[in-house]
Design a protein around this motif. Sequence first.
Motif, mmCIF file in Angstrom:
data_model
loop_
_atom_site.group_PDB
_atom_site.id
_atom_site.type_symbol
_atom_site.label_atom_id
_atom_site.label_comp_id
_atom_site.label_asym_id
_atom_site.label_seq_id
_atom_site.Cartn_x
_atom_site.Cartn_y
_atom_site.Cartn_z
ATOM 1 N N LYS A 14 -41.620 -17.705 5.224
ATOM 2 C CA LYS A 14 -41.869 -19.143 5.125
ATOM 3 C C LYS A 14 -40.814 -19.876 4.309
ATOM 4 O O LYS A 14 -40.802 -21.106 4.267
ATOM 5 C CB LYS A 14 -43.255 -19.382 4.535
ATOM 6 C CG LYS A 14 -44.333 -18.944 5.485
ATOM 7 C CD LYS A 14 -45.700 -19.378 5.041
ATOM 8 C CE LYS A 14 -46.685 -18.993 6.127
ATOM 9 N NZ LYS A 14 -48.045 -19.263 5.830
ATOM 10 N N LEU A 15 -39.947 -19.149 3.637
ATOM 11 C CA LEU A 15 -38.888 -19.800 2.871
ATOM 12 C C LEU A 15 -37.837 -20.339 3.830
ATOM 13 O O LEU A 15 -37.470 -19.673 4.791
ATOM 14 C CB LEU A 15 -38.239 -18.811 1.905
ATOM 15 C CG LEU A 15 -39.148 -18.224 0.835
ATOM 16 C CD1 LEU A 15 -38.420 -17.131 0.068
ATOM 17 C CD2 LEU A 15 -39.638 -19.316 -0.107
ATOM 18 N N ASN A 16 -37.360 -21.542 3.556
ATOM 19 C CA ASN A 16 -36.277 -22.090 4.363
ATOM 20 C C ASN A 16 -34.939 -21.502 3.919
ATOM 21 O O ASN A 16 -34.737 -21.236 2.747
ATOM 22 C CB ASN A 16 -36.245 -23.608 4.201
ATOM 23 C CG ASN A 16 -37.369 -24.280 4.970
ATOM 24 O OD1 ASN A 16 -37.404 -24.230 6.191
ATOM 25 N ND2 ASN A 16 -38.297 -24.906 4.252
ATOM 26 N N LEU A 25 -32.881 -27.483 7.424
ATOM 27 C CA LEU A 25 -34.278 -27.444 7.003
ATOM 28 C C LEU A 25 -35.178 -27.216 8.213
ATOM 29 O O LEU A 25 -35.076 -27.920 9.217
ATOM 30 C CB LEU A 25 -34.652 -28.749 6.293
ATOM 31 C CG LEU A 25 -36.005 -28.773 5.598
ATOM 32 C CD1 LEU A 25 -36.098 -27.690 4.526
ATOM 33 C CD2 LEU A 25 -36.268 -30.136 5.006
ATOM 34 N N GLY A 26 -36.026 -26.220 8.125
ATOM 35 C CA GLY A 26 -36.929 -25.907 9.224
ATOM 36 C C GLY A 26 -36.304 -25.031 10.302
ATOM 37 O O GLY A 26 -36.958 -24.699 11.277
ATOM 38 N N ARG A 70 -30.126 -31.164 -0.545
ATOM 39 C CA ARG A 70 -31.540 -30.804 -0.704
ATOM 40 C C ARG A 70 -31.977 -30.743 -2.153
ATOM 41 O O ARG A 70 -33.102 -31.065 -2.484
ATOM 42 C CB ARG A 70 -31.814 -29.438 -0.060
ATOM 43 C CG ARG A 70 -32.091 -29.526 1.421
ATOM 44 C CD ARG A 70 -32.774 -28.272 1.904
ATOM 45 N NE ARG A 70 -34.163 -28.237 1.480
ATOM 46 C CZ ARG A 70 -34.827 -27.120 1.232
ATOM 47 N NH1 ARG A 70 -34.262 -25.964 1.340
ATOM 48 N NH2 ARG A 70 -36.088 -27.166 0.860
HETATM 49 C C1 LIG Z 1 -39.481 -25.489 5.020
HETATM 50 O O1 LIG Z 1 -39.126 -26.642 5.708
HETATM 51 C C2 LIG Z 1 -40.186 -27.339 6.323
HETATM 52 C C3 LIG Z 1 -39.616 -28.561 7.007
HETATM 53 O O2 LIG Z 1 -39.074 -28.225 8.204
HETATM 54 C C4 LIG Z 1 -41.216 -27.733 5.277
HETATM 55 O O3 LIG Z 1 -42.320 -28.339 5.894
HETATM 56 C C5 LIG Z 1 -41.666 -26.514 4.487
HETATM 57 O O4 LIG Z 1 -42.506 -26.907 3.427
HETATM 58 C C6 LIG Z 1 -40.474 -25.790 3.920
HETATM 59 N N1 LIG Z 1 -40.901 -24.578 3.253
HETATM 60 C C7 LIG Z 1 -40.671 -24.364 1.965
HETATM 61 C C8 LIG Z 1 -41.198 -23.081 1.419
HETATM 62 O O5 LIG Z 1 -40.062 -25.145 1.255
#
Ligand SMILES: *[C@@H]1O[C@H](CO)[C@@H](O)[C@H](O)[C@H]1NC(C)=O
Length: 113
Positions: A14-16, A25-26, A70
């Motif tokens: 789940k980490l970006n 991101l995502g 970011r």
């Molecule tokens: C990863 O990115 C998504 C946006 O695409 C966000 O909703 C999510 O919270 C992010 N995950 C973390 C762990 O920061």
Amino acid sequence: MPILLKDNIATKDKLNTTAGSFALLGSIVPRDAGVVARLRKAGVIILGKASLTEWSYSRMDGEPSGWSARRGQGKNPYILGNPCGSTSGSAVSLAANMATVTLGTETDFMSIR
Ligand SMILES: *[C@@H]1O[C@H](CO)[C@@H](O)[C@H](O)[C@H]1NC(C)=O
């Protein structure tokens, strides 16, 4: 053992993995980086991703050290100044005792031109 990773090291969780850029991101990486797979196999727990100089210092000449869109400007915790490097978040979190182990990369290919 918990560890923080520089945010250019891929983790299939789940980490970006963004290299500090909103552009990634995502995004979905195909798999854990080799080093991450080996760390997980050894029982290491990935706590999170540390900030870095955006795109690991390959965005432009004169890119501010430790800055990413970011995460903003990372600073050396002792002098609140230049963290000197693209692995700045890993170094800052270690220097500030936020983590015992952090991992970075050497990616400044501009210096070898
Ligand atoms: C990863 O990115 C998504 C946006 O695409 C966000 O909703 C999510 O919270 C992010 N995950 C973390 C762990 O920061």
